[in-house]
Design an enzyme around this catalytic site. Structure first.
Site, PDB file in Angstrom:
ATOM      1  N   ASP A  21     -10.494  51.530 -42.470  1.00 17.67           N
ATOM      2  CA  ASP A  21     -11.398  50.671 -43.234  1.00 17.67           C
ATOM      3  C   ASP A  21     -10.841  50.472 -44.647  1.00 17.67           C
ATOM      4  O   ASP A  21     -10.677  51.440 -45.375  1.00 17.67           O
ATOM      5  CB  ASP A  21     -12.780  51.342 -43.279  1.00 17.67           C
ATOM      6  CG  ASP A  21     -13.747  50.583 -44.171  1.00 17.67           C
ATOM      7  OD1 ASP A  21     -13.510  49.383 -44.429  1.00 17.67           O
ATOM      8  OD2 ASP A  21     -14.741  51.203 -44.607  1.00 17.67           O
ATOM      9  N   ASN A  23     -12.219  48.404 -47.075  1.00 14.03           N
ATOM     10  CA  ASN A  23     -13.152  47.966 -48.124  1.00 14.03           C
ATOM     11  C   ASN A  23     -14.439  48.776 -48.202  1.00 14.03           C
ATOM     12  O   ASN A  23     -15.407  48.363 -48.830  1.00 14.03           O
ATOM     13  CB  ASN A  23     -13.478  46.475 -47.950  1.00 14.03           C
ATOM     14  CG  ASN A  23     -14.203  46.204 -46.641  1.00 14.03           C
ATOM     15  OD1 ASN A  23     -14.311  47.109 -45.798  1.00 14.03           O
ATOM     16  ND2 ASN A  23     -14.720  45.002 -46.467  1.00 14.03           N
ATOM     17  N   ASP A  25     -16.862  49.486 -46.099  1.00 18.55           N
ATOM     18  CA  ASP A  25     -18.113  49.151 -45.396  1.00 18.55           C
ATOM     19  C   ASP A  25     -18.293  49.993 -44.128  1.00 18.55           C
ATOM     20  O   ASP A  25     -19.243  49.785 -43.370  1.00 18.55           O
ATOM     21  CB  ASP A  25     -18.190  47.646 -45.073  1.00 18.55           C
ATOM     22  CG  ASP A  25     -17.157  47.210 -44.054  1.00 18.55           C
ATOM     23  OD1 ASP A  25     -16.293  48.042 -43.692  1.00 18.55           O
ATOM     24  OD2 ASP A  25     -17.204  46.046 -43.607  1.00 18.55           O
ATOM     25  N   ASP A  29     -10.713  47.414 -40.290  1.00 17.10           N
ATOM     26  CA  ASP A  29     -10.471  45.983 -40.456  1.00 17.10           C
ATOM     27  C   ASP A  29      -8.977  45.680 -40.451  1.00 17.10           C
ATOM     28  O   ASP A  29      -8.147  46.588 -40.393  1.00 17.10           O
ATOM     29  CB  ASP A  29     -11.138  45.489 -41.748  1.00 17.10           C
ATOM     30  CG  ASP A  29     -10.883  46.443 -42.899  1.00 17.10           C
ATOM     31  OD1 ASP A  29      -9.716  46.757 -43.132  1.00 17.10           O
ATOM     32  OD2 ASP A  29     -11.867  46.903 -43.541  1.00 17.10           O
ATOM     33  N   ASP A  98      -5.691  40.902 -27.533  1.00 16.11           N
ATOM     34  CA  ASP A  98      -6.565  41.105 -26.389  1.00 16.11           C
ATOM     35  C   ASP A  98      -7.173  39.753 -26.031  1.00 16.11           C
ATOM     36  O   ASP A  98      -7.740  39.072 -26.892  1.00 16.11           O
ATOM     37  CB  ASP A  98      -7.673  42.103 -26.773  1.00 16.11           C
ATOM     38  CG  ASP A  98      -8.103  42.952 -25.605  1.00 16.11           C
ATOM     39  OD1 ASP A  98      -8.281  42.393 -24.508  1.00 16.11           O
ATOM     40  OD2 ASP A  98      -8.273  44.175 -25.790  1.00 16.11           O
ATOM     41  N   ASP A 200      -8.065  41.014 -20.499  1.00 14.54           N
ATOM     42  CA  ASP A 200      -9.228  41.796 -20.093  1.00 14.54           C
ATOM     43  C   ASP A 200      -9.701  41.400 -18.686  1.00 14.54           C
ATOM     44  O   ASP A 200      -9.843  40.203 -18.398  1.00 14.54           O
ATOM     45  CB  ASP A 200     -10.356  41.506 -21.107  1.00 14.54           C
ATOM     46  CG  ASP A 200     -11.487  42.498 -21.031  1.00 14.54           C
ATOM     47  OD1 ASP A 200     -11.258  43.686 -21.298  1.00 14.54           O
ATOM     48  OD2 ASP A 200     -12.619  42.075 -20.704  1.00 14.54           O
ATOM     49  N   GLU A 255      -5.159  43.630 -17.390  1.00 15.63           N
ATOM     50  CA  GLU A 255      -6.062  44.710 -17.021  1.00 15.63           C
ATOM     51  C   GLU A 255      -6.635  44.330 -15.666  1.00 15.63           C
ATOM     52  O   GLU A 255      -7.340  43.321 -15.542  1.00 15.63           O
ATOM     53  CB  GLU A 255      -7.184  44.875 -18.059  1.00 15.63           C
ATOM     54  CG  GLU A 255      -7.914  46.182 -17.860  1.00 15.63           C
ATOM     55  CD  GLU A 255      -9.372  46.173 -18.295  1.00 15.63           C
ATOM     56  OE1 GLU A 255      -9.917  47.258 -18.535  1.00 15.63           O
ATOM     57  OE2 GLU A 255      -9.981  45.081 -18.392  1.00 15.63           O
ATOM     58  N   HIS A 327      -9.418  52.749 -25.049  1.00 17.99           N
ATOM     59  CA  HIS A 327     -10.714  52.697 -25.730  1.00 17.99           C
ATOM     60  C   HIS A 327     -11.892  52.827 -24.757  1.00 17.99           C
ATOM     61  O   HIS A 327     -13.037  52.869 -25.189  1.00 17.99           O
ATOM     62  CB  HIS A 327     -10.821  51.390 -26.508  1.00 17.99           C
ATOM     63  CG  HIS A 327     -10.842  50.191 -25.601  1.00 17.99           C
ATOM     64  ND1 HIS A 327      -9.770  49.843 -24.810  1.00 17.99           N
ATOM     65  CD2 HIS A 327     -11.813  49.289 -25.331  1.00 17.99           C
ATOM     66  CE1 HIS A 327     -10.087  48.769 -24.089  1.00 17.99           C
ATOM     67  NE2 HIS A 327     -11.319  48.415 -24.398  1.00 17.99           N
ATOM     68  N   ASP A 328     -11.620  52.830 -23.452  1.00 17.66           N
ATOM     69  CA  ASP A 328     -12.683  52.963 -22.449  1.00 17.66           C
ATOM     70  C   ASP A 328     -12.688  54.336 -21.781  1.00 17.66           C
ATOM     71  O   ASP A 328     -13.471  54.569 -20.852  1.00 17.66           O
ATOM     72  CB  ASP A 328     -12.497  51.927 -21.331  1.00 17.66           C
ATOM     73  CG  ASP A 328     -12.660  50.493 -21.797  1.00 17.66           C
ATOM     74  OD1 ASP A 328     -13.391  50.265 -22.777  1.00 17.66           O
ATOM     75  OD2 ASP A 328     -12.050  49.602 -21.174  1.00 17.66           O
TER      76      ASP A 328
END
Ligand code: TEU
Ligand code: CA
Length: 554
Positions: A21, A23, A25, A29, A98, A200, A255, A327-328
């Site tokens: 990150d 910034n 928040d 990013d 992706d 995907d 995928e 990520h899954d």
């Protein structure tokens, strides 16, 4: 076998929301990624695959896209993207996007139009059907994230299909306009200079038109036989290849859930003109007790049999991806290794050895190179992922499975394990953000972080760095023929790779036990390419320590 750059590449997957990150928040990013390119360069990877960064209402963290040609507000601007691409290219790093085109967000302009009326010019961009009666969807299919795969829409009193969440309506690929719009959008990104696409659920874009009920397994019917590897999927991919992919020197990875080795030869065959490689799940599936949820491991012999089948059957014919996690999936070291402090580093290195020595393009998921672990979830309120949230509701709150039984299963497999912030250093929030992260940092960040790992020559990080470098120097790692040895062993994963005169012997102890091992004759006295513990590999009879791994070269 044809030699190509993408067969020789090592790919690093970034989940932008959780990487860096810039910034404060609390959300990772694009600038955060740009800031950390030197870290990736130092690791030695060739390609970054970024999970989706397009405009999205984030029902499924960017896998629900509302504008394919704009950047998600939280991630920055198109200028930030261009800067990232340019800086990555300066450093010799490629960027793979992706591509999520099985479905869009329900907030995509096409869907907003489509739902307006039956006559709308975008109506046929999606899959609309009449219900079977009042409150009765067109068939019994269940969605991947729970509930029916059909959503009733009051406006026109019809249902639309969504194989994932109801905010992810499936596109109708049978409509030539949909295809040409998607191909134009892909061309636009290629012209920008990106280096490829990870596609995907690309095996699900073609649906059987009659859509019969599926076999019921749990609460709903299975759409698999009617939507996965559907009737026109290869035709559509060949069209995509002809119209877009063949015009650029890019990498494409599909995928392809549910793919078999035989189908992979079509999707990613040496000369089938579809995709470069598949990304398949057979070795990370099949262990479920309640749907995909379980707290049990597959026996090593099962894992070896699956991985070996892919190694031998695709040899010389098609190309595969190599991965332990993404990520899954839960974290590799927790799932296939041993994340207890005394074994974490050794077993993480063992897993890396086992994977990087196989045939295929290796994928490293952010933090894997640090030996990051699963998250110690305390309550369902810790979940951020739509799949985990819905699954807890559907399996547990419904009373089907008691909490105490379901909890170890969902925490073992939850996708959120992979999505906690990247652990950069031992400062507050692991150096990921100066604010409050969107999902909690794993409390073990004080011990496990990039700063400590890069400073320690004996770290998991430096071991990955070495494996990546070895791949560049040893074509046998990329192109060698694979052979499994010690097939029946529940402790050891042993195989060879052979290219012309050269052979590698790869030996990995998957247990916390000491295991005796006798070197095959031809490897006695041969030099060690890499090992995760100090040992003398000159004797023929060895005793392997817990999670020991080594590679000899002849
Ligand atoms: O995943 C599709 C897929 O293969 C599912 O089986 C997946 O494993 C899912 O996590 C259920 O456990 C892709 C993306 O990788 C995933 O993040 C998205 O949620 C999904 O498609 C929908 O776009
Ligand atoms: Ca941010």
């Amino acid at each position: 076998m044809n030699r190509t750059w993408w067969k020789e590449a090592v790919i690093y997957q970034i989940y932008p929301r959780s990487f860096m990150d810039s910034n404060g928040d609390g959300i990772g990013d694009l600038r955060g990624i740009t800031d950390r390119l030197d870290y990736l360069k130092y690791l030695g990877i060739d390609v970054i695959w970024m999970s989706p960064v397009y405009k999205s209402p984030n029902d499924d963290n960017g896998y629900d896209i509302s504008d394919y040609q704009a950047i998600m507000d939280e991630f920055g601007t198109m200028e930030d993207f261009d800067e990232l691409l340019a800086k990555a290219h300066e450093k010799g790093i490629k960027i793979v996007m992706d591509l999520v085109v099985n479905h869009t967000s329900d907030e995509h302009r096409w869907f907003l139009e489509s739902r307006k009326s039956k006559e709308n010019e975008y109506r046929d961009y999606y899959i609309w059907r009449e219900g079977k009666g009042e409150n009765m969807p067109p068939n019994n299919w269940g969605s991947c994230f729970g509930g029916s795969a059909w959503q009733y829409d009051e406006k026109t009193s019809m249902y639309y299909l969504h194989l994932f969440s109801r905010k992810q309506p499936d596109l109708n690929w049978d409509n030539p306009e949909v295809r040409s719009n998607v191909f134009n959008m892909m061309t636009w990104w290629c012209e920008k200079g990106i280096d490829g696409f990870r596609m995907d659920v690309i095996s699900m874009i073609s649906k059987t038109p009659d859509m019969p009920d599926g076999e019921v397994n749990g609460l709903y019917g299975d759409y698999g036989p009617y939507c996965v590897h559907g009737p026109n999927v290869h035709r559509y991919l060949q069209e995509m290849n002809e119209k877009v992919l063949s015009k650029y020197n890019i990498m494409t990875v599909g995928e392809t859930p549910g793919v078999t080795t035989k189908l992979a030869m079509q999707y990613a065959g040496e000369d089938t003109h579809e995709l470069n490689m598949v990304f398949q799940f057979e070795h990370v599936e099949g262990d479920g007790k309640y749907g995909k949820w379980t707290d049990e491991r597959l026996p090593l012999t099962t894992l070896k049999r699956t991985l070996s089948r892919w190694q031998t059957e695709l040899y010389g014919k098609a190309w595969n991806s190599l991965f332990w996690n993404n990520h899954d999936q839960p974290r590799a070291v927790s799932r296939f290794g041993d994340d207890r402090p005394q074994y974490r580093k050794t077993s993480a290195k063992m897993l890396a050895t086992c994977l990087h020595m196989m045939q295929g393009s290796p994928y490293i998921y952010q933090g894997e190179e640090l030996g990051m672990t699963n998250y110690p979830f305390e309550s369902p309120a810790d979940f951020r992922d739509i799949e985990s949230i819905n699954a807890y509701r559907e399996w547990c709150e419904s009373g089907r499975v008691p909490h105490d039984i379901f909890w170890p299963c969902i925490t073992w497999k939850s996708r959120d394990n992979a999505r906690t912030p990247m652990q950069w250093d031992d400062t507050e929030q692991a150096g990921f953000t100066s604010g409050t992260p969107w999902i909690s940092v794993n409390p073990n960040y004080r011990e496990i972080n990039a700063k400590a790992e890069t400073a320690d020559k004996d770290s998991v990080f430096h071991y990955y760095k070495k494996l990546i470098a070895l791949r560049k120097e040893n074509p046998v790692m990329v192109y060698g023929k694979y052979e499994l040895l010690w097939e029946e062993s529940e402790e050891l994963f042993v195989y060879t790779r052979t290219l012309e005169q050269e052979s590698l012997l790869v030996v990995c102890n998957f247990t916390e036990k000491e295991v005796p091992f006798t070197l095959p004759e031809q490897f006695v006295g041969m030099p060690c390419l890499i090992s995760n513990l100090e040992n003398n590999y000159e004797k023929q009879d060895l005793t392997l320590r817990p999670y020991e791994a080594f590679v000899l070269r002849k």
